[in-house]
Enzyme design. Structure first.
Site, PDB file in Angstrom:
ATOM      1  N   VAL A  83       0.955  -0.950   0.145  1.00 44.12           N
ATOM      2  CA  VAL A  83       0.035   0.063   0.083  1.00 44.12           C
ATOM      3  C   VAL A  83       0.957   1.236   0.035  1.00 44.12           C
ATOM      4  O   VAL A  83       1.690   1.320   0.810  1.00 44.12           O
ATOM      5  CB  VAL A  83      -1.019   0.140   1.267  1.00 44.12           C
ATOM      6  CG1 VAL A  83      -1.851   1.309   1.306  1.00 44.12           C
ATOM      7  CG2 VAL A  83      -1.761  -1.122   1.192  1.00 44.12           C
ATOM      8  N   CYS A  84       0.509   1.936  -0.786  1.00 41.78           N
ATOM      9  CA  CYS A  84       1.321   3.253  -0.937  1.00 41.78           C
ATOM     10  C   CYS A  84       2.884   2.981  -1.140  1.00 41.78           C
ATOM     11  O   CYS A  84       3.223   2.164  -1.872  1.00 41.78           O
ATOM     12  CB  CYS A  84       1.152   4.004   0.276  1.00 41.78           C
ATOM     13  SG  CYS A  84       1.514   5.907   0.396  1.00 41.78           S
TER      14      CYS A  84
END
Length: 274
Positions: free
Chosen positions: A126-127
């Site tokens: 994520v990210c």
């Protein structure tokens, strides 16, 4: 042997363990957002499909101490640290945050991630969690995305990674990467759709008051963020702008149709809109 992507059928007859790896100075939404999607899916299936048990079991992993201090100052209590024994992980996600560069230089963390990559059904980030995967060599030759502000750095530091700057998330085989922060929830919804079907994923999105699953290829910069089409003083005009953003226009619109959207009606109505 790792299970191939898609082995779990839509009925999910056994719980799938979803583990999320976090560390000090993690972005808290990178952690709580995706986990809430999986947790809400289990709840929805119990309440609406009569499931007798959770389809997902959730686990928060810490790279070091059991208590994780997020970048916002809030603290999270991990279920276990990397050195503690645990059950088999089905889906492993690595969160992003300002502490990711320190984590990506931790040899023990990288060795642990490499080992799990051979065991899990799905591995993702994520990210800026993508930097951990890249440092571990797991993104070599793969398509990947991260937060828009970090894409250039990821491409510069890891030229063997095929960095794409626009998508919300990317699947390359059994490896997934997502853009910044809330895009982790889009990724989680896509994983739910793989496991449980589109109907369930859309129902969960509605429960969480999310867009009904943005496609992964949608640009990180939405129309709403890149333009200033709305007016602070004209709610009727704002209705038209929002309608146009959501419509697939195939030809010119007459003023009568425009009038129906604004409630102003009649020929020439368009000319009276500021």
């Amino acid at each position: 042997m790792p299970q191939p992507v898609g082995l779990l059928d839509r009925s999910l007859t056994r719980p799938a363990r979803v583990a999320l790896l976090a560390y000090d100075d993690v972005q808290i939404l990178d952690v709580t957002g995706p986990l809430e999607v999986f947790g809400r899916t289990s709840r929805w299936l119990r309440e609406h499909r009569g499931a007798s048990s959770d389809c997902y079991t959730l686990e928060l992993l810490s790279t070091q101490a059991p208590v994780i201090r997020s970048s916002s100052g809030l603290r999270l209590h991990a279920d276990r640290t990397l050195g503690s024994p645990g059950g088999r992980i089905d889906t492993l996600l690595i969160a992003g945050g300002i502490g990711v560069q320190r984590t990506a230089q931790d040899a023990q963390v990288l060795a642990w991630v490499r080992a799990r990559a051979l065991q899990v059904r799905r591995l993702g980030s994520v990210c800026t969690g993508a930097f951990v995967l890249a440092e571990a060599g797991l993104l070599d030759g793969r398509r990947a995305v991260t937060h828009w502000s970090a894409c250039d750095e990821l491409a510069r530091r890891f030229p063997q990674v095929k960095v794409e700057r626009d998508p919300i998330f990317i699947r390359d085989g059994s490896l997934y990467t997502s853009a910044g922060v809330t895009a982790g929830m889009d990724l989680a919804l896509a994983l739910v759709e793989e496991d449980c079907g589109r109907e369930v994923a859309l129902a969960v999105a509605r429960e969480l008051v999310l867009f009904l699953r943005r496609p992964g290829g949608q640009s990180q910069f939405s129309v709403q963020l890149s333009t200033r089409g709305e007016s602070r003083h004209d709610p009727d005009w704002n209705r038209v702008v929002r309608w146009c953003r959501g419509a697939r226009l195939r030809g010119p619109l007459g003023s009568v149709h425009h009038g129906r959207q604004t409630g102003r009606g009649g020929p020439g109505g368009l000319h009276r809109v500021p």
